[in-house]
Motif scaffolding. Sequence first.
Motif, PDB file in Angstrom:
ATOM      1  N   GLY A 154       4.214  11.079   2.490  1.00  0.00           N
ATOM      2  CA  GLY A 154       3.433   9.862   2.308  1.00  0.00           C
ATOM      3  C   GLY A 154       4.100   8.664   2.966  1.00  0.00           C
ATOM      4  O   GLY A 154       5.117   8.781   3.652  1.00  0.00           O
ATOM      5  N   GLU A 168       0.420   5.382   0.181  1.00  0.00           N
ATOM      6  CA  GLU A 168      -0.540   6.431   0.483  1.00  0.00           C
ATOM      7  C   GLU A 168       0.102   7.795   0.249  1.00  0.00           C
ATOM      8  O   GLU A 168       1.018   8.198   0.978  1.00  0.00           O
ATOM      9  N   HIS A 169      -0.341   8.480  -0.812  1.00  0.00           N
ATOM     10  CA  HIS A 169       0.141   9.818  -1.146  1.00  0.00           C
ATOM     11  C   HIS A 169       1.671   9.873  -1.122  1.00  0.00           C
ATOM     12  O   HIS A 169       2.279  10.804  -0.582  1.00  0.00           O
ATOM     13  N   GLU A 171      -2.852   0.340  -4.040  1.00  0.00           N
ATOM     14  CA  GLU A 171      -3.038  -0.790  -3.135  1.00  0.00           C
ATOM     15  C   GLU A 171      -3.059  -2.080  -3.950  1.00  0.00           C
ATOM     16  O   GLU A 171      -3.809  -2.201  -4.915  1.00  0.00           O
ATOM     17  N   ARG A 198       0.845  -1.191   0.000  1.00  0.00           N
ATOM     18  CA  ARG A 198       0.000   0.000   0.000  1.00  0.00           C
ATOM     19  C   ARG A 198       0.882   1.243   0.000  1.00  0.00           C
ATOM     20  O   ARG A 198       1.783   1.363   0.836  1.00  0.00           O
ATOM     21  N   CYS A 201      -0.860   6.913  -5.004  1.00  0.00           N
ATOM     22  CA  CYS A 201      -1.730   6.107  -4.142  1.00  0.00           C
ATOM     23  C   CYS A 201      -2.004   4.780  -4.845  1.00  0.00           C
ATOM     24  O   CYS A 201      -2.482   4.767  -5.988  1.00  0.00           O
TER      25      CYS A 201
END
Length: 303
Positions: A64, A13-14, A31, A11, A29
Amino acid sequence: MTLPTGPAALRAEHLSKHFGRTRAVDDLCLEVPPGEVFGFLGPNGAGKSTTIRTVLGLLRPTSGRVEVFGDPAGDVERAHRHLAYVPADVALWPGLTGRECLDLLAGVGPGTDPAYRDELVERFALDVGRRARTYSTGNRQKVALVAAFATRAPLLVLDEPTSGLDPLMEREFRRCLAEAAARGQTVFLSSHALAEVEAVCTRVGILRAGRLVEVAGLAELRRLRRSEVTVSLVRPAPELERLEALPGVADVRWATPLEVTLALTGPPGPVLRALGAADVARLDVREPSLEEIFLDYYGRDAA
């Protein structure tokens, strides 16, 4: 093999990584769920390797975060319990034999299946008795691939893994990918070999200038791009002269009065109804390849 359950295999995130004024990765971003074979595409300079280095904990994000099965990638010891990595340019210990390199690599990961490793050595036709300094680029790549596929790691991170392999070994690589997927391992495959990605991946992400421009399944990506329809007629059909006026039809090209090619987006119903009034000898529909989709994103000068 006991695989982690619950969190995503990978994952981001940003995630951003800047080198001075250069944004190598910009607000990414992503996943990847457990058990997926995910293709990561982009030309040189798109940010693929920078993304992978942050996954491996070799680079700290500017902002991030990245997690591997819920563990922060920055905690290298914990994150690397879950993964095995094959780089594009494999460096080995020159004074060790191939067998010794494999034994050393097995000792730093989450465990290895020795019997499967021996099987892979045979399948990849790898002479493990030779010193690594005598290996070609392809043989060094084979050592890394055998070590990775034989591991019990639930996540395989493969960065241009078939560089230096001949076509027979590329076919063996695809077999190993299928076997890894069948065991429930997750594969994150960064590659320029678009046909390879198309053959083995369930989803792909396309990276451009550090930003993800698309994440989708292959069928969904193809639906985003036009299909090519070629129609051969028994006799001329004046009623087809206005094909370009139909919904979803573009780029109509008449090679002869009896053969026309057009680009189609969306449902084929209007075109099929129009063709029903003509005397059609042959109808061919060709979906775009992943390479054509990729070039649509980047332009023909980015092949």
